[in-house]
Design an enzyme around this catalytic site. Structure first.
Site, short mmCIF file in Angstrom:
data_model
loop_
_atom_site.label_atom_id
_atom_site.label_comp_id
_atom_site.label_asym_id
_atom_site.label_seq_id
_atom_site.Cartn_x
_atom_site.Cartn_y
_atom_site.Cartn_z
N CYS A 2 0.81 -1.21 0.00
CA CYS A 2 0.00 0.00 0.00
C CYS A 2 0.85 1.27 0.00
O CYS A 2 1.91 1.33 0.60
CB CYS A 2 -0.95 0.06 1.18
SG CYS A 2 -1.99 -1.39 1.32
N ARG A 27 3.97 0.13 -4.94
CA ARG A 27 3.75 -0.42 -3.60
C ARG A 27 2.48 -1.27 -3.50
O ARG A 27 2.20 -1.87 -2.46
CB ARG A 27 3.66 0.72 -2.57
CG ARG A 27 4.91 1.54 -2.45
CD ARG A 27 4.71 2.64 -1.45
NE ARG A 27 4.48 2.09 -0.13
CZ ARG A 27 5.44 1.78 0.73
NH1 ARG A 27 6.69 1.98 0.40
NH2 ARG A 27 5.15 1.28 1.90
N TRP A 74 -2.46 -2.98 -1.74
CA TRP A 74 -1.95 -4.34 -1.93
C TRP A 74 -2.65 -5.13 -0.84
O TRP A 74 -2.31 -5.00 0.34
CB TRP A 74 -0.44 -4.35 -1.76
CG TRP A 74 0.22 -5.67 -2.05
CD1 TRP A 74 0.66 -6.11 -3.26
CD2 TRP A 74 0.54 -6.70 -1.11
NE1 TRP A 74 1.23 -7.35 -3.12
CE2 TRP A 74 1.18 -7.75 -1.81
CE3 TRP A 74 0.36 -6.85 0.28
CZ2 TRP A 74 1.62 -8.91 -1.21
CZ3 TRP A 74 0.81 -8.03 0.88
CH2 TRP A 74 1.44 -9.03 0.13
N ASN A 100 -1.56 2.05 5.68
CA ASN A 100 -0.59 1.05 5.20
C ASN A 100 -0.08 0.32 6.42
O ASN A 100 0.37 0.95 7.38
CB ASN A 100 0.56 1.77 4.48
CG ASN A 100 1.73 0.86 4.21
OD1 ASN A 100 1.55 -0.34 4.00
ND2 ASN A 100 2.92 1.41 4.20
N GLY A 101 -0.17 -1.02 6.42
CA GLY A 101 0.29 -1.80 7.57
C GLY A 101 -0.76 -2.83 7.92
O GLY A 101 -1.63 -3.15 7.11
N LYS A 480 14.20 -13.79 -10.60
CA LYS A 480 13.83 -12.81 -11.65
C LYS A 480 12.80 -13.43 -12.58
O LYS A 480 11.80 -12.83 -12.92
CB LYS A 480 15.04 -12.42 -12.52
CG LYS A 480 16.14 -11.59 -11.92
CD LYS A 480 15.74 -10.26 -11.42
CE LYS A 480 15.17 -10.37 -10.05
NZ LYS A 480 15.39 -9.50 -9.04
N GLU A 483 9.26 -14.09 -10.89
CA GLU A 483 8.44 -12.93 -10.53
C GLU A 483 7.92 -12.18 -11.74
O GLU A 483 6.81 -11.67 -11.72
CB GLU A 483 9.11 -12.01 -9.50
CG GLU A 483 10.36 -11.32 -9.89
CD GLU A 483 10.96 -10.51 -8.75
OE1 GLU A 483 10.23 -10.01 -7.88
OE2 GLU A 483 12.19 -10.37 -8.72
N HIS A 499 20.56 -34.87 -6.01
CA HIS A 499 19.98 -35.35 -4.74
C HIS A 499 18.46 -35.22 -4.74
O HIS A 499 17.86 -34.91 -3.72
CB HIS A 499 20.62 -34.59 -3.57
CG HIS A 499 22.09 -34.82 -3.48
ND1 HIS A 499 22.64 -35.95 -2.93
CD2 HIS A 499 23.14 -34.09 -3.94
CE1 HIS A 499 23.95 -35.90 -3.02
NE2 HIS A 499 24.29 -34.78 -3.63
N LYS A 598 6.75 -3.60 -4.49
CA LYS A 598 8.18 -3.34 -4.40
C LYS A 598 8.68 -3.34 -2.97
O LYS A 598 9.75 -3.83 -2.66
CB LYS A 598 8.51 -2.00 -5.06
CG LYS A 598 9.99 -1.66 -5.02
CD LYS A 598 10.52 -1.43 -6.40
CE LYS A 598 12.02 -1.34 -6.45
NZ LYS A 598 12.62 -2.61 -6.90
O1 M6R Z 1 13.64 -3.35 -0.62
P1 M6R Z 1 14.32 -4.65 -0.29
O2 M6R Z 1 15.59 -4.83 -1.06
O3 M6R Z 1 14.52 -4.86 1.17
O4 M6R Z 1 13.31 -5.76 -0.80
C1 M6R Z 1 13.52 -7.12 -0.54
C2 M6R Z 1 12.64 -7.97 -1.43
O5 M6R Z 1 11.30 -7.71 -1.17
C3 M6R Z 1 12.92 -7.72 -2.91
O6 M6R Z 1 14.26 -7.94 -3.21
C4 M6R Z 1 12.04 -8.61 -3.80
O7 M6R Z 1 12.44 -9.94 -3.68
C5 M6R Z 1 12.13 -8.09 -5.25
N1 M6R Z 1 10.87 -8.09 -5.87
C6 M6R Z 1 13.09 -8.86 -6.08
O8 M6R Z 1 13.13 -8.48 -7.41
#
Ligand code: M6R
Length: 603
Positions: A2, A27, A74, A100-101, A480, A483, A499, A598
């Site tokens: 959010c 966000r 979100w 937000n939270g 990558k 996502e 394994h 993000k």
């Molecule tokens: O802002 P941060 O680097 O702490 O975020 C950590 C993860 O949420 C972030 O790296 C997430 O995995 C990304 N979407 C990766 O591309």
């Protein structure tokens, strides 16, 4: 997670508020809404969908008003519906809030408020605040008092903004474990989950801290402690980021733009004041026990750091994912945790930071966003200076963090006498080649990688393999891929494959192998034996490597020759490009993949 925006001004605010939530869309983007105060009271417009599409149906920019709050959602509590979108109103329509939270005690509060006759319009945890303020206003007849009394009742994490018909020229806002930033303008003041929200209008910023609230008017504001009501004199920080750098500049997506920005971001990381890295190396040397901590991409960057410290400085620093740090680590007052984070606002990482602080240990941070919670809370902070990273999928922030960790490993090796000044200087001189090489990888390989991506984007299962330092790179490459493409992708070390996972290998499971240069004899041979194992079972293998081994690989992305120390900095870039082009061919929402955000500011 959010995003919150707010504007109070002597001029109409709808355009600025709209732009604010557009800037915050990274966000959360399942729904959005605005609430304005005008002569007829509070007007709320909201709906599900991206900000632009909600604007088409709800005409967010066409509402008159000099005070407004807005939100991008979100979903955490309650499905993605119009009713669950923010802002939320009190029963009598006198108060509107955005949040937000997570309010962890919302069920109890909702039951209590229902008993008092309140009716709820949504399934969210957030709505309780609007009703609580209404309830306390009945007693206090003072919005500020009612707001702080209500805050005293909620548990969990929050950034709140509230407007009220009883105080038409003001926004009330508060922060507890979720980011909130004020922007100080000319006859206009702003509020946002980050300063990108309003960076086009002002670079003067106040970062609210946990336990603080603010009352904002068009030409004035004050900040206080929630518990005591004591005034807090907050410093104003001048932000140096250029708002232009947060635009796409002709690229179709931020992801592609940010992949292309990597050489420059790395140059910036290399040009940082060396004192920050020297201090970090000294802290490592002084500590009895160290951890590298991040989550998602930054956990993988931490793992890469773990290898860099082992390889270059003979120093074992385990990487721990921040979401598991409190379950696993046993820090003492002589422990050091090195946190890695792009946003500096990730809940799990901040939680791990609080944990090490409670144990009396020390903390260092490598972080991209100025003034973020992590940047301000850590004992020692290195600002990585990569510029705004807007795409949800992290690229340039991660590769710059790798550079800083390499510098720290070299510095540590020098402090312990493992590397002489001359040897260290030699590696550093070689390091300065990395940005140029990455530029060539992007320029020379993009079209070829696009072709591969188009040819194989129908494949649904992907395995990414690597050994040694190429193992965490394989994990990050797989992240990558999943996502941004929504395809199944798994990262693994080559040794681990036999394994269990080998049973999955057939003509439908494609593997991408990150191959070290041949000079890394043992690692190279071991990697190639994994390739043989896959080929023997009818698997299809794409290699990303430095040497042409035509008969084994079905396809190969060739990288320029560099020294074996620098080679690990290259393969991530073709992996990012491959993920990008596969996503493009599948028509995914590249900059805002479904269900992701993000900055993950909830547990
Ligand atoms: O802002 P941060 O680097 O702490 O975020 C950590 C993860 O949420 C972030 O790296 C997430 O995995 C990304 N979407 C990766 O591309």
């Amino acid at each position: 997670m959010c995003g919150i925006a707010g504007v109070v001004s002597s001029q109409p605010v709808s355009d600025r508020l709209f732009r604010g939530i557009k800037n915050l869309e990274y966000r959360g983007y399942d729904s959005c809404g605005v609430a304005y105060l005008n002569s007829s009271g509070i007007v709320v417009r909201k709906n599900i969908g991206y900000v632009d599409s909600v604007n088409v149906t709800e005409r967010l920019c066409e509402i008159e008003g000099h005070v407004g709050i807005a939100h991008t959602r979100w979903a955490t509590h309650g499905r993605v519906t119009k009713a669950n979108s923010h802002p939320h109103m009190s029963c009598n329509g006198d108060f509107a809030v955005v949040h937000n939270g997570i309010i962890s005690n919302y069920r109890g509060l909702r039951d209590e408020l229902r008993m008092q006759g309140h009716e709820f319009a949504s399934d969210t945890d957030s709505e309780v605040l609007a009703h609580l303020v209404e309830e306390y206003y009945r007693v206090t007849e003072d919005v500020e008092k009612a707001f702080t009394e209500a805050l005293g009742r909620v548990e969990g994490s929050y950034a709140f903004a509230l407007i009220s018909t009883h105080e038409p020229g003001k926004i009330f806002c508060a922060r507890c474990k979720s980011p909130l930033v004020m922007g100080i303008g000319n006859k206009s003041n702003y509020l946002g989950s980050d300063f990108i929200t309003f960076l086009s209008y002002t670079r003067k910023v106040i970062f609210l801290d946990d336990g603080e609230y603010a009352v904002i008017c068009g030409d004035d504001y004050y900040t206080k402690k929630i518990e005591s009501g004591e005034l807090v004199d907050k410093p104003i920080t001048e932000i140096s980021w250029d708002p232009e750098t947060s635009k796409k500049n002709g690229y179709p997506h931020y992801m592609l733009k940010e992949i292309h920005e990597q050489p420059n971001a790395m140059v910036s990381a290399m040009g940082l004041d060396n004192q920050g890295v020297v201090e970090l190396a000294r802290m490592i040397l002084d500590a009895d026990q160290c951890f590298l901590v991040g989550v998602g991409t930054t956990y993988y960057v931490s793992l890469i750091g773990q290898y860099l410290f082992s390889i270059h400085a003979d120093h074992f620093i385990p990487a721990v994912s921040s979401d598991e740090f409190t379950n696993l680590a046993k820090p003492t007052n002589n422990s050091l945790a090195i946190f890695v984070s792009q946003s500096g606002e990730t809940y799990d990482t901040l939680n791990a930071l609080r944990f090490i602080k409670e144990a009396g240990g020390s903390s260092a941070a490598i972080v991209n966003v100025m003034g973020s919670s992590l940047a301000r809370m850590a004992d020692h902070t290195i600002m990585q200076g990569s510029g705004p990273e807007i795409c949800v999928v992290s690229t340039k922030a991660a590769t710059s963090q790798m550079i800083i960790l390499l510098q720290a490993a070299l510095e540590l090796a020098h402090l312990t006498g493992k590397l002489s000044r001359g040897e260290k200087g030699e590696i550093e001189r070689a390091m300065s080649e990395i940005p140029g090489r990455i530029n060539s990888v992007i320029n020379d390989n993009s079209e070829f990688i696009r072709g591969l991506a188009n040819k194989y984007s129908h494949i649904k299962n992907w395995l990414w393999l690597g050994r040694g330092l190429y193992y965490p790179l394989a994990l990050e490459s797989a992240l990558k891929m999943k996502e941004v493409t929504y395809l199944h992708a798994e990262g693994m070390s080559g040794g681990f494959l036999k394994h269990g996972t080998l049973s999955l290998i057939d003509e439908d499971m494609y593997t991408v192998v990150l191959v070290p240069p041949k000079e890394e004899e043992d690692l190279y041979q071991l990697t190639m034996s994994s390739v043989e194992e896959i080929k023997a079972r009818g698997g299809f293998v794409i290699g990303i490597g430095f040497d042409h081994d035509e008969d084994l690989f079905d396809e190969i992305i060739l990288l320029p020759k560099v020294s074996r120390f620098l080679a690990p900095f290259l393969p991530l870039v073709p992996a990012q490009l491959f993920a990008y082009f596969v996503a493009l061919s599948l028509d995914r929402e590249i900059d805002k993949p479904k269900s992701l955000a993000k900055s993950v500011t909830v547990p």
